[in-house]
Design an enzyme around this catalytic site. Structure first.
Site, PDB file in Angstrom:
ATOM      1  N   ASP A  20      37.251  29.269  36.329  1.00 14.40           N
ATOM      2  CA  ASP A  20      38.359  30.172  36.598  1.00 14.40           C
ATOM      3  C   ASP A  20      39.623  29.428  36.172  1.00 14.40           C
ATOM      4  O   ASP A  20      39.633  28.202  36.078  1.00 14.40           O
ATOM      5  CB  ASP A  20      38.391  30.520  38.090  1.00 14.40           C
ATOM      6  CG  ASP A  20      39.592  31.361  38.436  1.00 14.40           C
ATOM      7  OD1 ASP A  20      39.851  32.353  37.726  1.00 14.40           O
ATOM      8  OD2 ASP A  20      40.299  31.009  39.409  1.00 14.40           O
ATOM      9  N   ARG A  21      40.682  30.171  35.890  1.00 16.40           N
ATOM     10  CA  ARG A  21      41.898  29.508  35.400  1.00 16.40           C
ATOM     11  C   ARG A  21      42.892  29.261  36.538  1.00 16.40           C
ATOM     12  O   ARG A  21      43.060  28.134  36.983  1.00 16.40           O
ATOM     13  CB  ARG A  21      42.543  30.388  34.304  1.00 16.40           C
ATOM     14  CG  ARG A  21      43.549  29.646  33.440  1.00 16.40           C
ATOM     15  CD  ARG A  21      44.413  30.579  32.604  1.00 16.40           C
ATOM     16  NE  ARG A  21      45.501  31.151  33.402  1.00 16.40           N
ATOM     17  CZ  ARG A  21      46.451  31.949  32.908  1.00 16.40           C
ATOM     18  NH1 ARG A  21      46.425  32.312  31.622  1.00 16.40           N
ATOM     19  NH2 ARG A  21      47.403  32.422  33.697  1.00 16.40           N
ATOM     20  N   ASP A  22      43.529  30.327  37.018  1.00 16.39           N
ATOM     21  CA  ASP A  22      44.622  30.190  37.985  1.00 16.39           C
ATOM     22  C   ASP A  22      44.095  29.669  39.322  1.00 16.39           C
ATOM     23  O   ASP A  22      43.186  30.249  39.915  1.00 16.39           O
ATOM     24  CB  ASP A  22      45.334  31.531  38.172  1.00 16.39           C
ATOM     25  CG  ASP A  22      45.938  32.046  36.865  1.00 16.39           C
ATOM     26  OD1 ASP A  22      46.349  31.226  36.024  1.00 16.39           O
ATOM     27  OD2 ASP A  22      45.991  33.280  36.691  1.00 16.39           O
ATOM     28  N   SER A  29      50.246  31.641  40.955  1.00 13.80           N
ATOM     29  CA  SER A  29      51.462  32.246  41.481  1.00 13.80           C
ATOM     30  C   SER A  29      51.168  33.693  41.852  1.00 13.80           C
ATOM     31  O   SER A  29      50.492  34.393  41.105  1.00 13.80           O
ATOM     32  CB  SER A  29      52.568  32.226  40.421  1.00 13.80           C
ATOM     33  OG  SER A  29      53.599  33.120  40.786  1.00 13.80           O
ATOM     34  N   TYR A  32      52.032  36.117  39.147  1.00 13.13           N
ATOM     35  CA  TYR A  32      51.336  35.916  37.868  1.00 13.13           C
ATOM     36  C   TYR A  32      52.006  34.811  37.045  1.00 13.13           C
ATOM     37  O   TYR A  32      53.133  34.416  37.327  1.00 13.13           O
ATOM     38  CB  TYR A  32      51.258  37.215  37.042  1.00 13.13           C
ATOM     39  CG  TYR A  32      50.709  38.380  37.820  1.00 13.13           C
ATOM     40  CD1 TYR A  32      49.337  38.490  38.059  1.00 13.13           C
ATOM     41  CD2 TYR A  32      51.546  39.355  38.355  1.00 13.13           C
ATOM     42  CE1 TYR A  32      48.824  39.545  38.792  1.00 13.13           C
ATOM     43  CE2 TYR A  32      51.041  40.411  39.085  1.00 13.13           C
ATOM     44  CZ  TYR A  32      49.683  40.493  39.312  1.00 13.13           C
ATOM     45  OH  TYR A  32      49.181  41.548  40.049  1.00 13.13           O
ATOM     46  N   GLN A  65      43.279  38.603  33.999  1.00  9.10           N
ATOM     47  CA  GLN A  65      44.707  38.622  33.694  1.00  9.10           C
ATOM     48  C   GLN A  65      45.221  40.054  33.741  1.00  9.10           C
ATOM     49  O   GLN A  65      45.639  40.643  32.734  1.00  9.10           O
ATOM     50  CB  GLN A  65      44.970  37.947  32.337  1.00  9.10           C
ATOM     51  CG  GLN A  65      44.697  36.447  32.354  1.00  9.10           C
ATOM     52  CD  GLN A  65      45.570  35.683  33.346  1.00  9.10           C
ATOM     53  OE1 GLN A  65      46.748  36.000  33.520  1.00  9.10           O
ATOM     54  NE2 GLN A  65      45.007  34.668  34.021  1.00  9.10           N
ATOM     55  N   SER A  66      45.180  40.615  34.948  1.00  6.17           N
ATOM     56  CA  SER A  66      45.573  42.016  35.112  1.00  6.17           C
ATOM     57  C   SER A  66      47.055  42.239  34.854  1.00  6.17           C
ATOM     58  O   SER A  66      47.491  43.390  34.731  1.00  6.17           O
ATOM     59  CB  SER A  66      45.213  42.505  36.518  1.00  6.17           C
ATOM     60  OG  SER A  66      46.014  41.837  37.475  1.00  6.17           O
ATOM     61  N   CYS A 110      36.779  48.171  34.964  1.00  6.97           N
ATOM     62  CA  CYS A 110      36.050  47.654  33.799  1.00  6.97           C
ATOM     63  C   CYS A 110      34.865  46.817  34.278  1.00  6.97           C
ATOM     64  O   CYS A 110      34.730  46.531  35.464  1.00  6.97           O
ATOM     65  CB  CYS A 110      36.994  46.800  32.960  1.00  6.97           C
ATOM     66  SG  CYS A 110      37.543  45.324  33.825  1.00  6.97           S
ATOM     67  N   ARG A 113      36.406  42.486  34.761  1.00  2.16           N
ATOM     68  CA  ARG A 113      37.255  41.906  35.807  1.00  2.16           C
ATOM     69  C   ARG A 113      36.379  41.387  36.941  1.00  2.16           C
ATOM     70  O   ARG A 113      35.638  42.129  37.572  1.00  2.16           O
ATOM     71  CB  ARG A 113      38.239  42.974  36.327  1.00  2.16           C
ATOM     72  CG  ARG A 113      39.176  42.461  37.414  1.00  2.16           C
ATOM     73  CD  ARG A 113      40.191  43.525  37.842  1.00  2.16           C
ATOM     74  NE  ARG A 113      40.820  43.181  39.091  1.00  2.16           N
ATOM     75  CZ  ARG A 113      41.814  42.286  39.229  1.00  2.16           C
ATOM     76  NH1 ARG A 113      42.308  41.684  38.168  1.00  2.16           N
ATOM     77  NH2 ARG A 113      42.310  42.000  40.411  1.00  2.16           N
ATOM     78  N   ASP A 139      38.020  29.294  42.596  1.00  2.00           N
ATOM     79  CA  ASP A 139      38.727  29.140  43.872  1.00  2.00           C
ATOM     80  C   ASP A 139      38.689  30.402  44.721  1.00  2.00           C
ATOM     81  O   ASP A 139      39.118  30.373  45.870  1.00  2.00           O
ATOM     82  CB  ASP A 139      40.191  28.714  43.654  1.00  2.00           C
ATOM     83  CG  ASP A 139      41.045  29.816  43.058  1.00  2.00           C
ATOM     84  OD1 ASP A 139      40.568  30.508  42.134  1.00  2.00           O
ATOM     85  OD2 ASP A 139      42.189  30.006  43.517  1.00  2.00           O
TER      86      ASP A 139
HETATM   87 MG   LIG Z   1      41.713  31.652  40.711  1.00  2.00          MG
HETATM   88 ZN   LIG Z   2      38.247  43.929  32.217  1.00  2.00          ZN
END
Ligand SMILES: [Mg+2]
Ligand SMILES: [Zn+2]
Length: 194
Positions: A20-22, A29, A32, A65-66, A110, A113, A139
């Site tokens: 996962d990234r964030d 944040s 975003y 990345q909504s 979708c 996600r 996380d």
């Molecule tokens: Mg995350």
């Molecule tokens: Zn999607």
């Protein structure tokens, strides 16, 4: 003991790490990450990714990345952020194999996600790796759910939403303080007597 696969050159497990990234690689944040100037790697995360790739373990990112679907972030800006990430990993002596991003809002329903498994599934297909040969590190509950839906083992880190996720979890999966700590455990699994 197959001579075709000398043990010194092939990792034991995993062959692919999905991140996962964030909240795992960079500081998350609630508003975003909307520009490369808001990109703040967590301590040791870039070096950890580089270490994995140098050990022969492919690393790919699977990220919701909504902000794109919500009209807050353009595809071009997301690409700029990810170009910066890739450059940082290269500068640390490693390589990021791929970044998979779901641009959709939750309302789009979708299949990519998270907690839907689409991003992780695509990574397995592209890298020709079985679910059981991959590992996801995330996380949030939805990261773990996306992986577990298709049989990928998942580890939790305490950065980002991790402590909150840990508090709501049955303690049935490994938990590490941060990505650097989790990667140390991955590398220990692949250490061999020489
Ligand atoms: Mg995350
Ligand atoms: Zn999607």
């Amino acid at each position: 003991m197959s001579p075709r696969y000398p043990s010194q050159t092939k990792p034991v497990w995993p062959l692919l790490v999905l991140l996962d990234r964030d909240g795992v690689i960079n500081a998350d944040s609630p508003d975003y990450i909307l520009g490369a100037d808001q990109w703040q790697p967590l301590p040791g995360s870039i070096e950890a990714i580089a270490c994995l790739s140098r050990a022969g373990i492919a690393v790919a990112v699977c990220t919701n990345q909504s902000a794109i679907g919500r009209g807050l972030l353009s595809e071009a800006t997301l690409e700029a952020i990810h170009a910066q990430l890739k450059e940082q990993v290269i500068a640390a002596g490693g390589e990021l194999a791929a970044i998979y991003a779901c641009p959709h809002s939750p309302e789009a329903q979708c299949g990519c996600r998270k907690p839907a498994p689409g991003l992780c599934q695509q990574a397995l297909l592209d890298r020709h790796v079985l679910a059981s040969d991959a590992l996801l590190i995330g996380d949030s509950e939805r990261d773990l759910a996306a992986a577990q839906a298709i049989g990928i083992p998942a580890w939790l880190v305490r950065t980002g939403n991790g402590r909150q996720t840990e508090a709501g979890q049955a303690p049935n999966q490994p938990v590490y303080d941060d990505l650097a700590d989790a990667v140390k455990a991955v590398l220990a699994l692949n250490q061999r007597d020489t």
